[in-house]
Design a protein around this motif. Structure first.
Motif, PDB file in Angstrom:
ATOM      1  N   GLN A 194      42.051  33.567  39.614  1.00 41.84           N
ATOM      2  CA  GLN A 194      43.131  34.374  39.004  1.00 41.84           C
ATOM      3  C   GLN A 194      42.178  35.276  38.285  1.00 41.84           C
ATOM      4  O   GLN A 194      41.859  36.527  37.837  1.00 41.84           O
TER       5      GLN A 194
ATOM      6  N   LYS B  86      44.509  28.815  40.259  1.00 40.77           N
ATOM      7  CA  LYS B  86      44.364  29.613  38.708  1.00 40.77           C
ATOM      8  C   LYS B  86      43.072  30.322  38.126  1.00 40.77           C
ATOM      9  O   LYS B  86      43.279  30.943  37.313  1.00 40.77           O
TER      10      LYS B  86
ATOM     11  N   PHE C 167      51.113  32.902  45.079  1.00 43.80           N
ATOM     12  CA  PHE C 167      50.742  33.426  43.693  1.00 43.80           C
ATOM     13  C   PHE C 167      50.267  34.450  44.487  1.00 43.80           C
ATOM     14  O   PHE C 167      49.551  35.631  42.352  1.00 43.80           O
TER      15      PHE C 167
END
Length: 465
Positions: A273, A270, A306
Motif C-alpha cells: 500500500q 501494508k 485490503f
C-alpha cells in the motif's frame, strides 16, 4: 568407515512412550487431521494411514540398490533434491518419505518424472514404532538411510543399526535451542548418536553440539550447507509463462514475498500500500507466495480486504497493468517468481519460523530481504549480507524497515542488479557443497557407477572441535 559394532537400544521409557502415542497419532490423522487441506480426500487419507503405519506400501523402485531418503517438509525436500537427482543419475533407486502434506506435495511435483519412470517411489514416513519400521525396511530393503538436517528417531536408528543398514544425517544442523532439548532426553540422544553411522554437519557449532550429545568424532564430518546447491533448472520461464506475463514490462517494479506465513502477509500488504502511494512506485507489482497451500484462500480474502486489484495463478488469471497483487497460489513455481522479481522478500523470517532458503533467489541474481528470525540459515544470511546481497529487517511489526529496504532497491535497479550479482557469485563459489557431502557418503554406498572421491583429511570435524 565401519558401522556401529554394538547397536544401543533406546531407553525403556522412550519405547513405552512411542507405544502409547502410536494409537493417539493414528486417531489424530484419521479423525482430526488438517481440515483446511482440501487435497486430503478419503482415498488419500487411507493411503497416508497405510504408509505411516506399515500396512500397505507402493511397489519398489525399478533399481537394484535403493536409498531411503527422509525429508520432513518442503524446505528439506528442496534442499536434498539436487543430491537425489545425482543419485538417480548414478543408477540408485530412491524411496523418498515426507512427514508433512506440504513436503509430500512438493515431492510429487519435484520428482514427477522419476516417479513416472519408476526410479523413485514416494510415501509418508513410517512412525517410529519397531514393528512399523521393521515392516517398512523389509519391504524397501534400502542399502542406505539418509535423513535431512535434524530429523532423527531413536527406534528407527536402532533397527537400522541392528540390520547393518548405514544411516546418515546429511546437511545436519543443531541449534542451541535444539541441543538443549536433546540434552533433556540424554539417554535417547546418546542411543541415537551411538547408532547413527555418519553426521555431515553444515557448521562447526553444530558439529560440536553433536559431539557433546555423544557422537564419536570419527562419525562427524563438516561441509558447506546443501542449501547452496539449489536446483534452479525450473527457474526458466516457459513460453506459456511468457504469454501469461505478457503485460509486464521491464519498467514495472516487481517484488516477490515468498514462502510467507501467518503474520507476514499483513505486513507485506501494508508495505505494498505504501509503495503504491509513492508516485515513482505507483505501478509496483507484488507477487505473493504463501508457504502452505491450505492458507491460499485465507490469503486471498486478506488481499480482498485490503481492496487491491489482484489476480490468482490457480485460476489462470493474467497479470494486467491494473494488477497490484498477484497471488501465486500454486506449488512448484517459486523459482520462476524469484527470476521475474527485482527484489525478493524471503518469508518465515519476520515471524519466529527461522527463515527459508535465501540461496534460491540469490541463485537467479535477485537481491534479498529477510526479517530478524533467520536461525535456520544464519550463516548463509551472514555471508550474503557480507557481500551486500541481502538486507535484514525486524519482525512483522517492522513495516518501516521492510518498506525502506524495498524502496531503496526498487528505486535504483542498477544497485539492485549489482546486489543480485553479488549473491549469484557467492552461490557459484559454493556450488560444490553437494559434491562434497556426496563424497562423504560414498564409502557407505555399494559399488555402482558412482565414483568415490577420497576425503581430504581436513574434512574431519576432529580438526575443528
Amino acid at each position: 568407515m565401519t558401522l556401529s559394532a554394538s547397536p544401543l537400544p533406546p531407553p525403556l521409557y522412550y519405547r513405552l512412550l512411542i507405544k502409547l502415542l502410536k494409537p493417539l497419532y493414528y486417531f489424530k490423522i484419521k479423525y482430526i487431521g488438517d481440515k483446511k487441506d482440501k487435497s486430503i480426500s478419503g482415498h488419500v487419507l487411507k493411503d497416508e494411514l497405510n504408509q505411516r503405519f506399515g500396512k500397505i506400501y507402493p511397489a519398489l523402485p525399478q533399481r537394484q540398490q535403493i536409498i531411503w531418503c527422509h525429508a520432513v517438509s518442503l524446505g528439506e525436500t528442496n534442499t536434498i533434491a539436487p543430491m537425489i537427482d545425482e543419485l538417480l543419475t548414478q543408477g540408485f533407486g530412491v524411496w523418498l518419505t515426507n512427514t508433512t502434506h506440504t513436503g509430500y506435495a512438493r515431492s510429487q511435483i519435484c520428482f514427477a518424472h522419476a516417479i513416472a519412470d519408476g526410479q523413485l517411489v514416494h510415501s509418508y514416513v513410517p512412525v517410529d514404532a519397531p514393528q512399523v519400521i521393521k515392516s517398512f525396511l523389509q519391504h524397501v530393503q534400502p542399502c542406505l538411510a539418509m535423513f535431512v538436517e535434524t530429523e532423527l528417531w531413536a527406534n528407527t536408528l536402532y533397527i537400522l543399526a541392528q540390520q547393518q543398514i548405514p544411516s546418515v544425517l546429511v546437511n545436519a544442523r543443531l541449534s542451541e535451542k535444539s541441543w538443549q532439548n536433546y540434552q533433556k532426553i540424554a539417554a535417547v540422544s546418546h542411543s541415537m548418536m551411538q547408532n547413527i553411522s555418519l553426521i555431515i554437519a553444515q557448521d562447526n557449532e553444530s558439529a560440536k553440539r553433536f559431539r557433546q550429545l555423544g557422537a564419536a568424532s570419527h562419525k562427524i564430518r563438516r561441509a558447506s550447507s546443501l542449501k547452496w546447491s539449489v536446483n534452479s533448472v525450473s527457474s526458466k520461464l516457459t513460453q506459456s509463462d511468457a504469454l501469461f506475463t505478457q503485460n509486464i514490462t521491464t519498467k514495472r517494479p516487481i517484488w516477490v514475498a515468498a514462502s510467507t506465513h501467518a503474520g507476514e502477509e499483513a505486513a507485506v500488504l501494508k508495505v505494498q500500500q505504501q509503495l503504491l502511494n509513492q508516485p515513482q512506485l505507483s505501478h509496483t507489482l507484488l507477487v505473493l507466495v504463501p508457504r502452505h497451500p491450505e492458507r491460499f484462500d485465507e490469503v486471498a480474502e486478506m488481499i480482498e480486504a485490503f481492496d487491491f486489484q489482484y489476480a490468482r495463478r490457480s485460476q489462470q488469471q493474467s497479470i494486467t497493468e491494473q494488477t497490484q497483487v498477484y497471488l501465486a497460489d500454486t506449488m512448484g513455481e517459486l523459482m520462476r517468481w524469484y527470476q521475474m522479481a527485482d527484489v525478493a522478500f524471503v518469508g518465515g523470517s519476520m515471524v519466529d519460523i527461522g527463515g527459508h532458503n535465501p540461496v534460491e533467489p540469490a541463485s537467479v541474481a535477485t537481491p534479498i530481504i529477510m526479517g530478524k528470525y533467520t536461525q535456520s540459515c544464519d550463516q548463509i544470511v551472514a555471508q550474503l549480507q557480507a557481500v551486500d546481497a541481502l538486507q535484514q529487517v525486524g519482525d512483522n511489526e517492522d513495516i518501516a524497515g521492510l518498506y525502506k529496504s524495498l524502496e531503496f532497491w526498487l528505486n535504483d535497479k542498477m544497485l539492485a542488479k549489482q546486489a543480485g550479482q553479488n549473491g549469484y557469485q557467492l552461490v557459484c563459489q559454493h556450488q560444490d557443497a553437494m559434491d562434497k557431502q556426496l563424497a562423504m557418503i560414498c564409502p557407505l554406498l555399494p559399488s555402482l557407477n558412482i565414483s568415490k572421491p577420497t576425503l581430504a583429511t581436513g574434512d574431519k570435524t576432529s580438526d575443528v572441535l
